[in-house]
Motif scaffolding. Sequence first.
Motif, PDB file in Angstrom:
ATOM      1  N   HIS A 270       5.389  20.153  12.167  1.00  0.00           N
ATOM      2  CA  HIS A 270       6.826  19.911  12.387  1.00  0.00           C
ATOM      3  C   HIS A 270       7.079  18.568  13.084  1.00  0.00           C
ATOM      4  O   HIS A 270       7.796  18.524  14.092  1.00  0.00           O
TER       5      HIS A 270
ATOM      6  N   TRP B 226      11.038  17.527  13.265  1.00  0.00           N
ATOM      7  CA  TRP B 226      11.844  18.272  14.239  1.00  0.00           C
ATOM      8  C   TRP B 226      11.507  17.822  15.658  1.00  0.00           C
ATOM      9  O   TRP B 226      12.403  17.628  16.487  1.00  0.00           O
TER      10      TRP B 226
ATOM     11  N   TYR C 155      28.515  23.798  15.789  1.00  0.00           N
ATOM     12  CA  TYR C 155      27.257  23.808  15.038  1.00  0.00           C
ATOM     13  C   TYR C 155      26.857  25.232  14.654  1.00  0.00           C
ATOM     14  O   TYR C 155      26.412  25.494  13.535  1.00  0.00           O
ATOM     15  N   GLU C 156      27.002  26.171  15.602  1.00  0.00           N
ATOM     16  CA  GLU C 156      26.629  27.546  15.291  1.00  0.00           C
ATOM     17  C   GLU C 156      27.545  28.138  14.227  1.00  0.00           C
ATOM     18  O   GLU C 156      27.108  28.878  13.343  1.00  0.00           O
TER      19      GLU C 156
ATOM     20  N   GLY D 283      26.560  26.921  10.998  1.00  0.00           N
ATOM     21  CA  GLY D 283      25.307  27.537  10.612  1.00  0.00           C
ATOM     22  C   GLY D 283      25.448  28.970  10.134  1.00  0.00           C
ATOM     23  O   GLY D 283      24.462  29.598   9.754  1.00  0.00           O
TER      24      GLY D 283
ATOM     25  N   LEU E  60      20.032  22.001  17.916  1.00  0.00           N
ATOM     26  CA  LEU E  60      18.740  21.832  17.254  1.00  0.00           C
ATOM     27  C   LEU E  60      17.708  22.834  17.775  1.00  0.00           C
ATOM     28  O   LEU E  60      16.800  23.250  17.045  1.00  0.00           O
TER      29      LEU E  60
ATOM     30  N   ARG F  30      17.979  25.880  18.269  1.00  0.00           N
ATOM     31  CA  ARG F  30      18.019  27.136  17.534  1.00  0.00           C
ATOM     32  C   ARG F  30      17.126  27.095  16.302  1.00  0.00           C
ATOM     33  O   ARG F  30      16.810  28.132  15.726  1.00  0.00           O
ATOM     34  N   ARG F  31      16.723  25.897  15.898  1.00  0.00           N
ATOM     35  CA  ARG F  31      15.843  25.747  14.736  1.00  0.00           C
ATOM     36  C   ARG F  31      14.419  25.374  15.156  1.00  0.00           C
ATOM     37  O   ARG F  31      13.667  24.828  14.344  1.00  0.00           O
ATOM     38  N   ARG F  32      14.078  25.634  16.394  1.00  0.00           N
ATOM     39  CA  ARG F  32      12.726  25.320  16.849  1.00  0.00           C
ATOM     40  C   ARG F  32      11.711  26.082  16.019  1.00  0.00           C
ATOM     41  O   ARG F  32      11.967  27.202  15.577  1.00  0.00           O
TER      42      ARG F  32
ATOM     43  N   GLN G 278      17.142  29.980  23.439  1.00  0.00           N
ATOM     44  CA  GLN G 278      16.309  30.855  22.617  1.00  0.00           C
ATOM     45  C   GLN G 278      16.754  32.312  22.743  1.00  0.00           C
ATOM     46  O   GLN G 278      16.736  33.071  21.761  1.00  0.00           O
TER      47      GLN G 278
END
Length: 298
Positions: A69, A72, A114-115, A118, A170, A172-174, A239
């Motif tokens: 990754h 990211w 953003y959420e 998404g 970002l 949230r996409r870890r 998280q």
Amino acid sequence: MVAGAAVAGVLLAALATLVWSGSFVAARALGATVPPVQAAFWRWAVALAVVAPFGARAAWRQRALLRRHPGWLLLASLLGVTVYNTLVHQAGTTTPAGTMGLVMAASPVLMALYERLGGARLGARRTTGTLVACGGVALLLGARPGAEPPGPADLWIVAAAVCFGSYSALLRRRPAGLGGPALLFTTFALGTLLLLPVYAVDVTLRGGFPATPGTVGPLLYLGVFSSAVAFFAWNRAVQLIGAARAGVVYYLQPLGVALLAYLLLDEVPGPVGLAAMALVLGGVALGAAPGAPRRRAR
């Protein structure tokens, strides 16, 4: 969502937010003596030294996952470490700490947006809490003595708010399975490396800064607490409860700045300021209450 995890997420977000309240005071204190790029570099150098004893080993154990990754990790390091804090220190050269805290309070709106984009349904309660807290922040902005709307010099902190909101979304996409210590060490290391060439140019052109209690003390606070401790708490909070709900808790930041201003600068809030703080606290309590966002049906 398990209620205990939700409560832990809210408390961690509150811890990070209150610690960050002091970072704006520290950034303002350094504004006249330490160039912004140098302040940001040493802040992260200290933070990296703090997390290295446990983070480096964790990153080594997860090196295969990290290698999968790179994009990211680079973007997270750039937004959350390299750019965001450099913008905050640049703003600290001209913008009062209270104004920085208030402008930064706009970033939760971006997190919620953003959420929503998404696919998350924020719900009426969280939306109402966000609006109430945002109204309290707006009232606080108007209640400041000699309050003026942010001007051109304050665009640095506006850009920082956008950067921080994007970084939080970002998270949230870890990558799945990436632990907190490994994430902290890797992003701190990458962010510091990205700052290194700019730091070298800045020192060559401007020279260094005097190592005095007035410069070393704030840098240690920023490196240990505002970077290592607060970022670990914030990343874990996002998280657990998501960026939008953590963003509602982030509205506590103007209250933290106001409290520090009272304790350190003897600035007593008036009746309007107290009413605004009550709105912020009420909005946070409403919007951060447990309850997971639902996804739109596909």
